[in-house]
Design a protein around this motif. Structure first.
Motif, PDB file in Angstrom:
ATOM      1  N   GLY A  45      -7.733  -4.178   0.463  1.00 35.10           N
ATOM      2  CA  GLY A  45      -7.731  -3.581  -0.879  1.00 35.10           C
ATOM      3  C   GLY A  45      -9.140  -3.418  -1.418  1.00 35.10           C
ATOM      4  O   GLY A  45     -10.116  -3.917  -0.841  1.00 35.10           O
ATOM      5  N   ASP A  46      -9.248  -2.743  -2.553  1.00 35.54           N
ATOM      6  CA  ASP A  46     -10.566  -2.578  -3.186  1.00 35.54           C
ATOM      7  C   ASP A  46     -11.119  -3.932  -3.612  1.00 35.54           C
ATOM      8  O   ASP A  46     -12.331  -4.134  -3.669  1.00 35.54           O
ATOM      9  CB  ASP A  46     -10.446  -1.653  -4.399  1.00 35.54           C
ATOM     10  CG  ASP A  46     -10.324  -0.187  -4.006  1.00 35.54           C
ATOM     11  OD1 ASP A  46      -9.697   0.082  -2.960  1.00 35.54           O
ATOM     12  OD2 ASP A  46     -10.868   0.668  -4.687  1.00 35.54           O
ATOM     13  N   LYS A  95       2.320   3.057   8.088  1.00 35.15           N
ATOM     14  CA  LYS A  95       1.709   1.892   7.415  1.00 35.15           C
ATOM     15  C   LYS A  95       2.281   1.666   6.015  1.00 35.15           C
ATOM     16  O   LYS A  95       1.950   0.697   5.356  1.00 35.15           O
ATOM     17  CB  LYS A  95       0.188   2.099   7.324  1.00 35.15           C
ATOM     18  CG  LYS A  95      -0.534   2.207   8.660  1.00 35.15           C
ATOM     19  CD  LYS A  95      -1.962   2.684   8.467  1.00 35.15           C
ATOM     20  CE  LYS A  95      -2.675   2.893   9.772  1.00 35.15           C
ATOM     21  NZ  LYS A  95      -3.307   1.643  10.265  1.00 35.15           N
ATOM     22  N   GLN A 117       0.833  -1.200   0.000  1.00 33.17           N
ATOM     23  CA  GLN A 117       0.000   0.000   0.000  1.00 33.17           C
ATOM     24  C   GLN A 117       0.861   1.241   0.000  1.00 33.17           C
ATOM     25  O   GLN A 117       1.775   1.374   0.809  1.00 33.17           O
ATOM     26  CB  GLN A 117      -0.875  -0.007   1.267  1.00 33.17           C
ATOM     27  CG  GLN A 117      -1.836   1.154   1.371  1.00 33.17           C
ATOM     28  CD  GLN A 117      -2.946   1.095   0.340  1.00 33.17           C
ATOM     29  OE1 GLN A 117      -3.549   0.059   0.164  1.00 33.17           O
ATOM     30  NE2 GLN A 117      -3.167   2.201  -0.346  1.00 33.17           N
ATOM     31  N   HIS A 150      -0.793   7.451   9.904  1.00 31.93           N
ATOM     32  CA  HIS A 150      -0.881   6.404   8.873  1.00 31.93           C
ATOM     33  C   HIS A 150       0.422   6.213   8.126  1.00 31.93           C
ATOM     34  O   HIS A 150       0.597   5.217   7.418  1.00 31.93           O
ATOM     35  CB  HIS A 150      -2.013   6.726   7.890  1.00 31.93           C
ATOM     36  CG  HIS A 150      -3.363   6.422   8.465  1.00 31.93           C
ATOM     37  ND1 HIS A 150      -4.287   5.637   7.827  1.00 31.93           N
ATOM     38  CD2 HIS A 150      -3.932   6.781   9.636  1.00 31.93           C
ATOM     39  CE1 HIS A 150      -5.372   5.525   8.567  1.00 31.93           C
ATOM     40  NE2 HIS A 150      -5.193   6.219   9.667  1.00 31.93           N
ATOM     41  N   THR A 152      -1.266  -5.157   0.492  1.00 36.63           N
ATOM     42  CA  THR A 152      -2.697  -4.974   0.305  1.00 36.63           C
ATOM     43  C   THR A 152      -3.193  -6.006  -0.712  1.00 36.63           C
ATOM     44  O   THR A 152      -2.462  -6.913  -1.075  1.00 36.63           O
ATOM     45  CB  THR A 152      -3.023  -3.533  -0.148  1.00 36.63           C
ATOM     46  OG1 THR A 152      -4.457  -3.357  -0.158  1.00 36.63           O
ATOM     47  CG2 THR A 152      -2.453  -3.226  -1.516  1.00 36.63           C
ATOM     48  N   ASN A 189     -16.194   0.323   0.941  1.00 38.37           N
ATOM     49  CA  ASN A 189     -14.895   0.759   0.430  1.00 38.37           C
ATOM     50  C   ASN A 189     -14.397   1.982   1.192  1.00 38.37           C
ATOM     51  O   ASN A 189     -13.250   2.054   1.617  1.00 38.37           O
ATOM     52  CB  ASN A 189     -15.021   1.076  -1.064  1.00 38.37           C
ATOM     53  CG  ASN A 189     -13.692   1.479  -1.669  1.00 38.37           C
ATOM     54  OD1 ASN A 189     -12.663   0.887  -1.372  1.00 38.37           O
ATOM     55  ND2 ASN A 189     -13.705   2.509  -2.472  1.00 38.37           N
ATOM     56  N   ASP A 242     -13.209   1.204   4.782  1.00 42.65           N
ATOM     57  CA  ASP A 242     -11.958   0.460   4.944  1.00 42.65           C
ATOM     58  C   ASP A 242     -10.758   1.402   4.993  1.00 42.65           C
ATOM     59  O   ASP A 242      -9.964   1.483   4.055  1.00 42.65           O
ATOM     60  CB  ASP A 242     -11.797  -0.552   3.814  1.00 42.65           C
ATOM     61  CG  ASP A 242     -10.667  -1.541   4.131  1.00 42.65           C
ATOM     62  OD1 ASP A 242     -10.036  -2.030   3.173  1.00 42.65           O
ATOM     63  OD2 ASP A 242     -10.406  -1.769   5.318  1.00 42.65           O
ATOM     64  N   GLY A 243     -10.675   2.145   6.103  1.00 43.87           N
ATOM     65  CA  GLY A 243      -9.603   3.142   6.215  1.00 43.87           C
ATOM     66  C   GLY A 243      -8.825   3.043   7.524  1.00 43.87           C
ATOM     67  O   GLY A 243      -7.914   3.797   7.786  1.00 43.87           O
ATOM     68  N   GLN A 269     -19.512  16.146   3.907  1.00 39.24           N
ATOM     69  CA  GLN A 269     -18.261  16.934   3.964  1.00 39.24           C
ATOM     70  C   GLN A 269     -17.958  17.569   2.605  1.00 39.24           C
ATOM     71  O   GLN A 269     -17.614  18.744   2.515  1.00 39.24           O
ATOM     72  CB  GLN A 269     -17.095  16.024   4.353  1.00 39.24           C
ATOM     73  CG  GLN A 269     -15.741  16.717   4.405  1.00 39.24           C
ATOM     74  CD  GLN A 269     -15.383  17.224   5.796  1.00 39.24           C
ATOM     75  OE1 GLN A 269     -16.245  17.711   6.525  1.00 39.24           O
ATOM     76  NE2 GLN A 269     -14.122  17.111   6.151  1.00 39.24           N
ATOM     77  N   PHE A 324      -3.880  -5.360   4.265  1.00 39.76           N
ATOM     78  CA  PHE A 324      -5.119  -4.617   3.973  1.00 39.76           C
ATOM     79  C   PHE A 324      -5.905  -5.426   2.953  1.00 39.76           C
ATOM     80  O   PHE A 324      -5.308  -6.164   2.163  1.00 39.76           O
ATOM     81  CB  PHE A 324      -4.798  -3.236   3.368  1.00 39.76           C
ATOM     82  CG  PHE A 324      -4.062  -2.291   4.281  1.00 39.76           C
ATOM     83  CD1 PHE A 324      -3.251  -1.284   3.734  1.00 39.76           C
ATOM     84  CD2 PHE A 324      -4.161  -2.377   5.658  1.00 39.76           C
ATOM     85  CE1 PHE A 324      -2.565  -0.389   4.562  1.00 39.76           C
ATOM     86  CE2 PHE A 324      -3.475  -1.497   6.498  1.00 39.76           C
ATOM     87  CZ  PHE A 324      -2.674  -0.503   5.950  1.00 39.76           C
ATOM     88  N   ALA A 352     -13.007  13.599   6.591  1.00 43.07           N
ATOM     89  CA  ALA A 352     -13.960  12.534   6.274  1.00 43.07           C
ATOM     90  C   ALA A 352     -13.185  11.405   5.598  1.00 43.07           C
ATOM     91  O   ALA A 352     -12.148  11.671   4.992  1.00 43.07           O
ATOM     92  CB  ALA A 352     -15.053  13.066   5.351  1.00 43.07           C
ATOM     93  N   PRO A 353     -13.638  10.186   5.629  1.00 34.80           N
ATOM     94  CA  PRO A 353     -14.786   9.666   6.369  1.00 34.80           C
ATOM     95  C   PRO A 353     -14.638   9.826   7.883  1.00 34.80           C
ATOM     96  O   PRO A 353     -13.548  10.116   8.379  1.00 34.80           O
ATOM     97  CB  PRO A 353     -14.823   8.177   5.983  1.00 34.80           C
ATOM     98  CG  PRO A 353     -13.998   8.059   4.756  1.00 34.80           C
ATOM     99  CD  PRO A 353     -12.971   9.131   4.853  1.00 34.80           C
ATOM    100  N   ASP A 393      -7.348  -0.160  10.563  1.00 37.07           N
ATOM    101  CA  ASP A 393      -7.060  -1.610  10.685  1.00 37.07           C
ATOM    102  C   ASP A 393      -8.255  -2.372  11.251  1.00 37.07           C
ATOM    103  O   ASP A 393      -8.588  -2.244  12.426  1.00 37.07           O
ATOM    104  CB  ASP A 393      -5.840  -1.823  11.593  1.00 37.07           C
ATOM    105  CG  ASP A 393      -4.564  -1.264  10.968  1.00 37.07           C
ATOM    106  OD1 ASP A 393      -3.507  -1.349  11.603  1.00 37.07           O
ATOM    107  OD2 ASP A 393      -4.653  -0.727   9.832  1.00 37.07           O
ATOM    108  N   ARG A 408     -15.475  22.697   6.546  1.00 37.95           N
ATOM    109  CA  ARG A 408     -15.610  21.255   6.757  1.00 37.95           C
ATOM    110  C   ARG A 408     -16.532  20.983   7.949  1.00 37.95           C
ATOM    111  O   ARG A 408     -16.488  21.704   8.940  1.00 37.95           O
ATOM    112  CB  ARG A 408     -14.242  20.627   7.029  1.00 37.95           C
ATOM    113  CG  ARG A 408     -13.356  20.500   5.808  1.00 37.95           C
ATOM    114  CD  ARG A 408     -12.040  19.831   6.191  1.00 37.95           C
ATOM    115  NE  ARG A 408     -11.328  19.331   5.017  1.00 37.95           N
ATOM    116  CZ  ARG A 408     -10.557  20.079   4.235  1.00 37.95           C
ATOM    117  NH1 ARG A 408     -10.428  21.354   4.498  1.00 37.95           N
ATOM    118  NH2 ARG A 408      -9.947  19.555   3.188  1.00 37.95           N
TER     119      ARG A 408
END
Ligand code: 57M
Length: 358
Positions: free
Chosen positions: A264-265, A68, A55, A65, A73, A190, A193-194, A305, A262, A320-321, A196, A315
């Motif tokens: 992943g998409d 990481k 990633q 982050h 991923t 999706n 998923d931001g 947002q 991770f 965001a998210p 862990d 904001r």
């Protein structure tokens, strides 16, 4: 497959009668997916590291982050492998609902893989364009909805929690509504998923809830007792849900903080598409918004947002998210994740309670 091979033996050996039961095959599929995760997980993570499917971390995100960077991923490949193998081993292969949900899961997984591959292997940080991704998602969701509509495999009436006598007949409009549910859920997972384990936790609770909802929808007596739609054949989807739960638990073993992988998409888009399709098939679209409330909150936080920033240059959230907002408030990442899991479990209990409160 084992259902077709072993159940016929019950005529000679009564013990094989057990392969008829959805409860037994759901448990067996769950155990299979879990064992496959543990058997193949470590080697797959090593494979991703060797291949450097790692990633890239955006610099405009929370500073926490940046450590990481380099986390492997596309772990969603492991989830989908365990999920699909376990399902095909234990499900009635003649069941059309299973093939529809597997078709959406696999095609959405391929869309996600295409995006991940473009980002990570082709080093194009933007991945495939949002328009291309959305077009492919809408196309495959429309194919699934049209097949169900053409084969009367779906009612076009919209039902609501708590309101047992009120249905909203959507007619043809049910098809775009179904597409919206599938595509919306896929993208909401999706976005979630931001952190862990943040997405896989609610995926497990939603799939566990839908395991019960599918079993109920496919069981004439229980469906009648609970006054929910009886949809013959959807009980087999409980086996698919059981495999999602334990493929998710197996993945969480490796992706819990600090994540060794991770999804992943390829994982988030596929799992979201699967949950949206399940909701359509058992006529629990509105209930999905309750039990999947974490996904709804994450998507709504982004939409609000972006609109707020475009209109007022201000904001609503620090970022965001919404999970990033709590990170920037100083909550440690594991605390954000576990608190979101707790909310997800409470929402699942609320969703199930609506079955009786009608
Ligand atoms: C999906 N992807 C993670 C990982 C995972 C419009 C805008 C809101 C879009 C959004 C976005 O880019 N969403 C993409 C979220 C990414 O995770 C990768 O993506 C896969 C899931 N699709 O499997 O491969 C990062 O998330 C972190 N992560 C973990 N642990 C995990 O287990 O820590 C993921 C999984 C990873 C890793 O850092 O790199 C992501 O966040 O991109 N954009 C955002 O979410 C960005 N928000 C933002 O721009 N907000 C703006 C406006 C546009 C709403 C604002 O608030 O003003 C944030 N994301 C990042 N940086 N990375 C903030 C900036």
């Amino acid at each position: 497959m084992l259902y077709h091979l072993l159940y016929p033996l019950h005529e000679s050996f009564n013990a094989f009668n057990v392969f008829k039961y959805i409860t037994f095959r759901t448990f067996a599929a769950g155990l299979t997916a879990l064992l496959l995760s543990f058997v193949f997980g470590p080697a797959f993570i090593r494979f991703l590291k060797v291949k450097q499917f790692e990633q890239a971390i955006r610099t405009d995100g929370p500073a926490s982050h940046l450590v990481k960077q380099g986390t492997p991923t596309m772990g969603g490949i492991l989830i989908l492998f365990c999920l699909i193998v376990a399902t095909l081993l234990w499900v009635d292969l003649k069941n059309p609902y299973v093939w529809i949900v597997l078709g959406v899961t696999l095609t959405y997984g391929l869309i996600g893989f295409w995006d991940d591959y473009t980002k990570i292997i082709l080093k194009n940080s933007k991945g495939i364009s949002a328009k291309t991704k959305l077009f492919c998602q809408i196309m495959f969701a429309t194919l699934a909805a049209l097949w169900m509509y053409q084969n009367q495999a779906i009612s076009t009436d919209l039902t609501f929690p708590f309101l047992k006598n009120f249905v909203l007949p959507l007619g043809y409009f049910y098809i775009p509504f179904a597409v919206l549910v599938i595509v919306g859920t896929s993208n909401a997972v999706n976005l979630t998923d931001g952190l862990d384990g943040l997405a896989i936790g609610p995926v497990i609770t939603v799939a566990g809830t839908f395991l019960l909802l599918c079993y109920i929808a496919g069981h004439a007596k229980i469906a009648q007792y609970l006054q929910v739609a009886f949809i013959p054949g959807t009980g087999e989807l409980a086996i698919f849900c059981g495999a999602i739960v334990t493929a998710g638990l197996g993945f969480l073993w490796f992706s819990s903080y600090p994540a060794a992988i991770f999804m992943g998409d390829v994982g988030s888009l596929a799992l979201g598409g699967a949950l949206g399709t399940l909701a359509i098939m058992v006529k629990q679209e509105i209930l999905l918004m309750i039990v999947g409330g974490i996904f709804v909150a994450e998507a709504v936080s982004v939409i609000s947002q972006v609109i707020s920033y475009k209109l007022t240059k201000k904001r609503i959230f620090k970022m965001a998210p919404v999970h990033h907002h709590f990170e920037l408030l100083g909550w440690p990442e594991p605390k954000v994740v576990v608190r979101f899991w707790i909310i997800s479990i409470v929402l699942a209990l609320i969703a199930l309670s609506t079955l009786k409160l009608r």
